[in-house]
Write a protein that holds these residues in place. Structure first.
Motif, PDB file in Angstrom:
ATOM      1  N   ALA A 189       0.674  -1.141  -0.247  1.00 12.74           N
ATOM      2  CA  ALA A 189       0.218  -0.458  -0.142  1.00 12.74           C
ATOM      3  C   ALA A 189       1.135   1.387   0.319  1.00 12.74           C
ATOM      4  O   ALA A 189       1.998   1.330   0.711  1.00 12.74           O
ATOM      5  CB  ALA A 189      -1.185  -0.242   1.583  1.00 12.74           C
ATOM      6  N   THR A 190       0.176   1.894  -0.635  1.00 10.99           N
ATOM      7  CA  THR A 190       0.723   3.484  -0.615  1.00 10.99           C
ATOM      8  C   THR A 190       1.052   4.150   0.414  1.00 10.99           C
ATOM      9  O   THR A 190      -0.188   3.898   1.222  1.00 10.99           O
ATOM     10  CB  THR A 190       0.562   4.292  -1.607  1.00 10.99           C
ATOM     11  OG1 THR A 190       0.370   3.897  -3.223  1.00 10.99           O
ATOM     12  CG2 THR A 190       1.338   5.660  -2.194  1.00 10.99           C
ATOM     13  N   VAL A 191       2.236   4.971   0.823  1.00  2.88           N
ATOM     14  CA  VAL A 191       2.576   5.854   1.892  1.00  2.88           C
ATOM     15  C   VAL A 191       1.348   6.734   1.856  1.00  2.88           C
ATOM     16  O   VAL A 191       1.265   6.988   1.065  1.00  2.88           O
ATOM     17  CB  VAL A 191       3.881   5.837   2.479  1.00  2.88           C
ATOM     18  CG1 VAL A 191       3.657   7.478   3.752  1.00  2.88           C
ATOM     19  CG2 VAL A 191       4.406   5.052   2.585  1.00  2.88           C
ATOM     20  N   VAL A 192       0.937   7.308   3.032  1.00  3.37           N
ATOM     21  CA  VAL A 192      -0.013   8.715   3.178  1.00  3.37           C
ATOM     22  C   VAL A 192       0.809   9.428   3.583  1.00  3.37           C
ATOM     23  O   VAL A 192       0.930   9.306   5.459  1.00  3.37           O
ATOM     24  CB  VAL A 192      -1.945   7.992   3.495  1.00  3.37           C
ATOM     25  CG1 VAL A 192      -2.328   9.695   3.404  1.00  3.37           C
ATOM     26  CG2 VAL A 192      -1.866   6.976   2.776  1.00  3.37           C
ATOM     27  N   GLY A 193       0.365  10.761   3.174  1.00  4.50           N
ATOM     28  CA  GLY A 193       0.859  11.993   4.192  1.00  4.50           C
ATOM     29  C   GLY A 193       2.591  12.087   3.790  1.00  4.50           C
ATOM     30  O   GLY A 193       3.593  11.712   2.841  1.00  4.50           O
ATOM     31  N   SER A 194       3.253  13.046   4.599  1.00  5.85           N
ATOM     32  CA  SER A 194       4.264  13.926   4.397  1.00  5.85           C
ATOM     33  C   SER A 194       4.639  13.972   6.371  1.00  5.85           C
ATOM     34  O   SER A 194       3.979  14.429   6.698  1.00  5.85           O
ATOM     35  CB  SER A 194       4.714  14.691   3.579  1.00  5.85           C
ATOM     36  OG  SER A 194       4.105  15.276   3.974  1.00  5.85           O
ATOM     37  N   THR A 195       6.122  14.519   6.543  1.00  7.47           N
ATOM     38  CA  THR A 195       6.642  14.910   7.733  1.00  7.47           C
ATOM     39  C   THR A 195       5.761  16.090   7.888  1.00  7.47           C
ATOM     40  O   THR A 195       6.042  16.232   9.019  1.00  7.47           O
ATOM     41  CB  THR A 195       8.156  15.069   7.564  1.00  7.47           C
ATOM     42  OG1 THR A 195       9.221  15.886   6.729  1.00  7.47           O
ATOM     43  CG2 THR A 195       8.960  13.166   7.619  1.00  7.47           C
ATOM     44  N   ASP A 196       5.620  16.813   6.745  1.00  3.24           N
ATOM     45  CA  ASP A 196       4.846  18.128   7.861  1.00  3.24           C
ATOM     46  C   ASP A 196       3.362  18.154   6.979  1.00  3.24           C
ATOM     47  O   ASP A 196       3.133  18.987   7.437  1.00  3.24           O
ATOM     48  CB  ASP A 196       5.293  19.031   7.275  1.00  3.24           C
ATOM     49  CG  ASP A 196       5.210  19.411   5.336  1.00  3.24           C
ATOM     50  OD1 ASP A 196       5.463  17.427   4.513  1.00  3.24           O
ATOM     51  OD2 ASP A 196       5.660  20.665   4.254  1.00  3.24           O
ATOM     52  N   GLN A 197       2.592  16.957   6.946  1.00  3.65           N
ATOM     53  CA  GLN A 197       1.730  16.836   6.479  1.00  3.65           C
ATOM     54  C   GLN A 197       1.153  14.878   6.995  1.00  3.65           C
ATOM     55  O   GLN A 197       0.867  14.229   6.042  1.00  3.65           O
ATOM     56  CB  GLN A 197       1.055  16.790   5.475  1.00  3.65           C
ATOM     57  CG  GLN A 197       1.270  18.652   4.904  1.00  3.65           C
ATOM     58  CD  GLN A 197       0.272  18.821   5.526  1.00  3.65           C
ATOM     59  OE1 GLN A 197      -1.144  18.828   5.023  1.00  3.65           O
ATOM     60  NE2 GLN A 197       0.246  20.473   5.874  1.00  3.65           N
ATOM     61  N   LYS A 198       1.547  15.019   8.904  1.00  2.00           N
ATOM     62  CA  LYS A 198       1.336  13.834   8.779  1.00  2.00           C
ATOM     63  C   LYS A 198      -0.092  13.018   8.591  1.00  2.00           C
ATOM     64  O   LYS A 198      -0.610  13.484   9.291  1.00  2.00           O
ATOM     65  CB  LYS A 198       2.025  13.571  10.448  1.00  2.00           C
ATOM     66  CG  LYS A 198       4.204  13.699  10.137  1.00  2.00           C
ATOM     67  CD  LYS A 198       3.689  14.192  11.574  1.00  2.00           C
ATOM     68  CE  LYS A 198       5.659  14.422  11.411  1.00  2.00           C
ATOM     69  NZ  LYS A 198       5.786  14.260  12.540  1.00  2.00           N
ATOM     70  N   ALA A 199       0.388  11.423   8.432  1.00  2.00           N
ATOM     71  CA  ALA A 199      -1.743  11.151   8.488  1.00  2.00           C
ATOM     72  C   ALA A 199      -1.549  11.196   9.901  1.00  2.00           C
ATOM     73  O   ALA A 199      -1.168  10.425  11.195  1.00  2.00           O
ATOM     74  CB  ALA A 199      -1.216   9.782   8.156  1.00  2.00           C
ATOM     75  N   LYS A 200      -3.258  11.036   9.784  1.00  3.25           N
ATOM     76  CA  LYS A 200      -3.661  10.512  11.690  1.00  3.25           C
ATOM     77  C   LYS A 200      -4.304   8.988  11.595  1.00  3.25           C
ATOM     78  O   LYS A 200      -4.660   8.493  12.695  1.00  3.25           O
ATOM     79  CB  LYS A 200      -4.702  11.291  11.719  1.00  3.25           C
ATOM     80  CG  LYS A 200      -4.415  12.633  11.584  1.00  3.25           C
ATOM     81  CD  LYS A 200      -5.590  14.107  11.710  1.00  3.25           C
ATOM     82  CE  LYS A 200      -5.474  14.931  11.989  1.00  3.25           C
ATOM     83  NZ  LYS A 200      -6.267  16.467  11.960  1.00  3.25           N
ATOM     84  N   LYS A 201      -4.865   7.739  10.132  1.00  2.00           N
ATOM     85  CA  LYS A 201      -4.659   6.741  10.542  1.00  2.00           C
ATOM     86  C   LYS A 201      -4.029   6.362   9.301  1.00  2.00           C
ATOM     87  O   LYS A 201      -4.287   6.681   8.619  1.00  2.00           O
ATOM     88  CB  LYS A 201      -6.151   6.943  10.652  1.00  2.00           C
ATOM     89  CG  LYS A 201      -7.284   5.226  10.664  1.00  2.00           C
ATOM     90  CD  LYS A 201      -8.324   5.215  10.838  1.00  2.00           C
ATOM     91  CE  LYS A 201      -9.096   3.758  10.649  1.00  2.00           C
ATOM     92  NZ  LYS A 201     -10.065   4.023  10.678  1.00  2.00           N
ATOM     93  N   TYR A 202      -3.531   4.988   9.615  1.00  2.00           N
ATOM     94  CA  TYR A 202      -3.365   3.562   8.722  1.00  2.00           C
ATOM     95  C   TYR A 202      -3.453   2.650   8.977  1.00  2.00           C
ATOM     96  O   TYR A 202      -3.132   2.475   9.818  1.00  2.00           O
ATOM     97  CB  TYR A 202      -1.593   4.770   7.993  1.00  2.00           C
ATOM     98  CG  TYR A 202      -1.241   3.728   6.804  1.00  2.00           C
ATOM     99  CD1 TYR A 202      -1.576   4.323   5.731  1.00  2.00           C
ATOM    100  CD2 TYR A 202      -0.695   3.045   7.225  1.00  2.00           C
ATOM    101  CE1 TYR A 202      -0.699   3.953   4.114  1.00  2.00           C
ATOM    102  CE2 TYR A 202       0.011   2.193   5.777  1.00  2.00           C
ATOM    103  CZ  TYR A 202      -0.028   3.045   4.469  1.00  2.00           C
ATOM    104  OH  TYR A 202       0.368   1.963   3.608  1.00  2.00           O
ATOM    105  N   VAL A 203      -4.026   1.723   7.926  1.00  2.00           N
ATOM    106  CA  VAL A 203      -4.738   0.521   8.125  1.00  2.00           C
ATOM    107  C   VAL A 203      -4.797  -0.043   6.663  1.00  2.00           C
ATOM    108  O   VAL A 203      -5.726   0.146   6.044  1.00  2.00           O
ATOM    109  CB  VAL A 203      -5.458   0.871   8.659  1.00  2.00           C
ATOM    110  CG1 VAL A 203      -6.263  -0.890   9.556  1.00  2.00           C
ATOM    111  CG2 VAL A 203      -6.207   1.336  10.423  1.00  2.00           C
ATOM    112  N   ILE A 204      -4.219  -1.246   6.804  1.00  2.00           N
ATOM    113  CA  ILE A 204      -4.163  -2.432   5.704  1.00  2.00           C
ATOM    114  C   ILE A 204      -4.868  -3.487   6.242  1.00  2.00           C
ATOM    115  O   ILE A 204      -4.691  -4.052   7.231  1.00  2.00           O
ATOM    116  CB  ILE A 204      -2.922  -2.962   5.034  1.00  2.00           C
ATOM    117  CG1 ILE A 204      -1.913  -1.549   4.633  1.00  2.00           C
ATOM    118  CG2 ILE A 204      -2.706  -3.151   4.300  1.00  2.00           C
ATOM    119  CD1 ILE A 204      -0.200  -1.353   4.698  1.00  2.00           C
TER     120      ILE A 204
END
Length: 472
Positions: A189-204
């Motif tokens: 799965a693709t990584v979501v977000g970046s260091t200055d726009q960090k994801a709040k949830k990531y579930v595979i």
């Protein structure tokens, strides 16, 4: 505006900035419109400074030391000034927001700075924009009446996606397995977000049908841009198996749902965002609940996430299927026009040698009135699932009153992804009636011999006893 403003007469510096920062060419204007034509991007607009058009004096709206220093340096480049604004926590006076459908328009001359505050999940790098008016034909004007920030050199990593295969994501259908055999699944799965726009949830997540037993062995890896996996980072995630998930319906009823959730500290760090993708590898075992033949045993994956802007989404991945089959043997009475024969025990073997010796059968079955034997492992309720290949059958116990057939027969299980998946032995296993009397059934000759012997012995004893009595 700040209570304390620093005033700089930097007409020359501003002119140099204007020449060094590229804009789309158009007729000069005293009005500026910033807009965005792409979905998902949002910019915060700041007025960095105003300008006195009569004196050419700029009044800075920030006390940030780096921005101040950049404005003071006559030889500074447009990039240096933009870098200073990018790094500033206070780049100027907030004046508006730009996103698709929402523009910012002003007629007040000055320096304006547009900073990306949100962007689509696939964007790993982005550029901000600074707009500086120019002195042209004896007047201060914006070089362009309208600027589309979407053309400002965005660098994206592609759309958010999730893929799945067997040993690798490129290893797709068909896949053929038998009961007890292991299947390796790989999810990416693709990584979501970046260091200055960090994801709040990531579930595979992964959903498998009830014919597959998860082996509780999921491992997680980060992939770089070249697709190379690093070391095991399973500790960065929470792996859970939940059999009550709402997705377990239809083909997946009574199946298994696996979730691989990035920990809070993982999303708050930097290693996760340095990766291009997340890979999950695990195994499952085909069990005796596996669907035989079409449509196979499905397994699908997906990604659930929430980005920095609280946008939640779910991306579905592909479905991959494992196919399995069953085999049956057919028994007939050779003494009665090859009619179906019930009561014969038949063993199923993986090799001809095992079948000949009658050792280590895969499963066994007893023929019914229709003459068919269904092969079932000890302790199971369903017929044993088989991968394509050659198998061997042999009668291990004959019906009462019949001779045992010790011949080994071959069964070929074909690899077809259509049909009911049942492979019948195309050569009937024959039995012939025993020549022994039917009243006693099997083994009555021995009882007859023993019984006759006992009668003869009893008669002889009787004669001996009677002679003894007569002689007295």
């Amino acid at each position: 505006m700040k209570t304390t403003k620093r005033v700089f007469a930097l007409v020359l510096a501003a002119l140099m900035l204007a020449m060094m920062i590229p804009f789309a060419a158009s007729a000069a204007n005293n009005s500026l419109t910033l807009k965005m034509s792409k979905e998902g991007f949002e910019y915060a607009v700041y007025q960095v400074a105003t300008i006195n058009t009569e004196t050419g004096v700029y009044t800075l709206n920030t006390e940030d030391a780096s921005v101040t220093a950049a404005m003071k340096t006559i030889n500074q480049s447009g990039k240096d000034f933009l870098d200073a604004l990018d790094a500033a926590s206070d780049p100027g006076t907030p004046v508006g927001t730009v996103k698709k459908g929402t523009n910012y328009t002003t007629s007040t001359l000055g320096i304006y700075y547009a900073r990306v505050s949100a962007w689509p999940d696939g964007v790993q790098n982005k550029k901000n924009t600074v707009v500086v008016p120019q002195y042209t034909n004896g007047a201060w004007e914006f070089s362009s009446a309208s600027i589309d920030l979407s053309t400002n050199g965005k660098s994206t990593s592609g759309d958010i996606g999730v893929d799945k295969g067997f040993t690798t994501v490129d290893d797709k259908d068909p896949k053929f397995k038998g009961q007890g055999e292991t299947v390796t699944y790989t999810l990416e799965a693709t990584v979501v977000g970046s260091t200055d726009q960090k994801a709040k949830k990531y579930v595979i997540f992964d959903t498998m049908s009830k014919g597959l037993t998860y082996n509780n062995d999921a491992k997680v890896y980060y992939l770089d841009a070249a697709g190379t996996a690093g070391s095991d980072v399973t500790a960065d995630f929470i792996v859970d198996k939940n059999k009550t998930d709402a997705k377990l319906t239809g083909e997946y009823k009574d199946g298994t749902f696996i979730s691989v959730t990035a920990k809070t500290e993982t999303l708050g760090g930097t290693a996760f965002y340095a990766a291009k993708k997340v890979r999950v590898v695990y195994t499952a075992t085909v069990n005796n609940n596996a669907v035989v033949g079409t449509p196979g045993n499905p397994n699908t994956d997906g990604l659930q996430y929430t980005n920095a802007a609280d946008k939640s989404d779910e991306v579905e991945g592909p479905v991959v299927r494992v196919y399995t089959y069953i085999a049956r043997a057919y028994k007939v009475d050779a003494s009665n026009n090859n009619t179906p024969l019930a009561g014969a025990t038949i063993g199923l073997f993986s090799t001809q040698a095992n079948a000949a010796a009658g050792t280590t059968p895969i499963a066994s079955g007893v023929t019914g009135n229709d003459g068919y034997a269904k092969f079932i492992k000890t302790g199971d309720n369903n017929e044993v699932r088989l991968a394509p290949g050659k198998y061997y059958v042999k009668e291990t116990a004959a019906p009462r009153g019949y001779n045992l057939n010790t011949k080994v027969y071959e069964i070929t299980v074909s690899d077809s992804t259509s049909g009911d998946g049942v492979n019948i032995n195309d050569v009937a296993i024959t039995n012939t009636i025993s020549k022994l009397p039917q009243t006693g059934g099997e083994g009555t000759m021995m009882f007859t011999i023993i019984g006759g012997s006992l009668i003869l012995i009893a008669g002889a004893l009787f004669v001996v006893v009677m002679k003894k009595k007569a002689s007295k």
